[in-house]
Design an enzyme around this catalytic site. Sequence first.
Site, mmCIF file in Angstrom:
data_model
loop_
_atom_site.group_PDB
_atom_site.id
_atom_site.type_symbol
_atom_site.label_atom_id
_atom_site.label_comp_id
_atom_site.label_asym_id
_atom_site.label_seq_id
_atom_site.Cartn_x
_atom_site.Cartn_y
_atom_site.Cartn_z
ATOM 1 N N GLY A 94 0.836 -1.193 0.000
ATOM 2 C CA GLY A 94 0.000 0.000 0.000
ATOM 3 C C GLY A 94 0.870 1.241 0.000
ATOM 4 O O GLY A 94 1.976 1.239 -0.529
ATOM 5 N N CYS A 95 0.400 2.279 0.618
ATOM 6 C CA CYS A 95 1.124 3.548 0.667
ATOM 7 C C CYS A 95 2.467 3.379 1.365
ATOM 8 O O CYS A 95 2.546 2.828 2.463
ATOM 9 C CB CYS A 95 0.273 4.570 1.420
ATOM 10 S SG CYS A 95 1.099 6.153 1.655
ATOM 11 N N PHE A 96 3.537 3.873 0.745
ATOM 12 C CA PHE A 96 4.866 3.689 1.350
ATOM 13 C C PHE A 96 5.045 4.480 2.632
ATOM 14 O O PHE A 96 5.910 4.175 3.437
ATOM 15 C CB PHE A 96 6.006 3.925 0.375
ATOM 16 C CG PHE A 96 5.986 5.185 -0.463
ATOM 17 C CD1 PHE A 96 5.484 6.393 -0.010
ATOM 18 C CD2 PHE A 96 6.524 5.142 -1.742
ATOM 19 C CE1 PHE A 96 5.501 7.532 -0.795
ATOM 20 C CE2 PHE A 96 6.556 6.284 -2.537
ATOM 21 C CZ PHE A 96 6.040 7.479 -2.063
ATOM 22 N N CYS A 130 3.040 4.387 5.117
ATOM 23 C CA CYS A 130 2.660 3.440 6.174
ATOM 24 C C CYS A 130 3.764 2.425 6.437
ATOM 25 O O CYS A 130 4.153 2.218 7.593
ATOM 26 C CB CYS A 130 1.386 2.694 5.787
ATOM 27 S SG CYS A 130 -0.086 3.717 5.649
#
EC number: 1.8.4.11
Length: 180
Positions: free
Chosen positions: A14-16, A18
Amino acid sequence: MESKKIEQMTVGGGCFWCTEAIFDQIKGVEKVVSGYSGGSVPGTPTYREVCSALTGHAEVIQVTFDPTVVSFEDLFVIFMTSHDPTTLNKQGADRGTQYRSVIFYQNEKQKQIAENVLNEMAPYYENPIVTELSPLEKFHPAEDDHQNYYANNPSQGYCTAVISPKLAKLRKMHSDKLKQ
């Protein structure tokens, strides 16, 4: 004097922002760099290009770690429990191929460990694991404003709503692996 042996792991969940915040907390992790891998266009992609989903890149992190302190297997288990590896091309509200669950292995040993952990963890999930397993061809560091994002913006809305709960889950599940 013996030089320290270090290894690297490249993963996307997912979003880096995170995944970077999570792995920054782990004992033995020396550096985490947000970036892009897995694309098919030449040159260095930008955040805007990757977000278009036209480059084929995933948002990833490259983790540099000391394997005498934390193993690739331990890091991989933390990775698998820090995101949902059963959702194709999405994590929470983030949707698109750039948010896919992916492991970019750097050698056959990493590939084998990843395959073993994927197989061991599969029964714990209600749905099938869809994590992509691919060889690392190229890692492109993301722009400077994406590095250490959570550390630099802890009260930003996305950080408080999405990343902080993931860090709470990390502390609950993997407290023995955290830096002091």
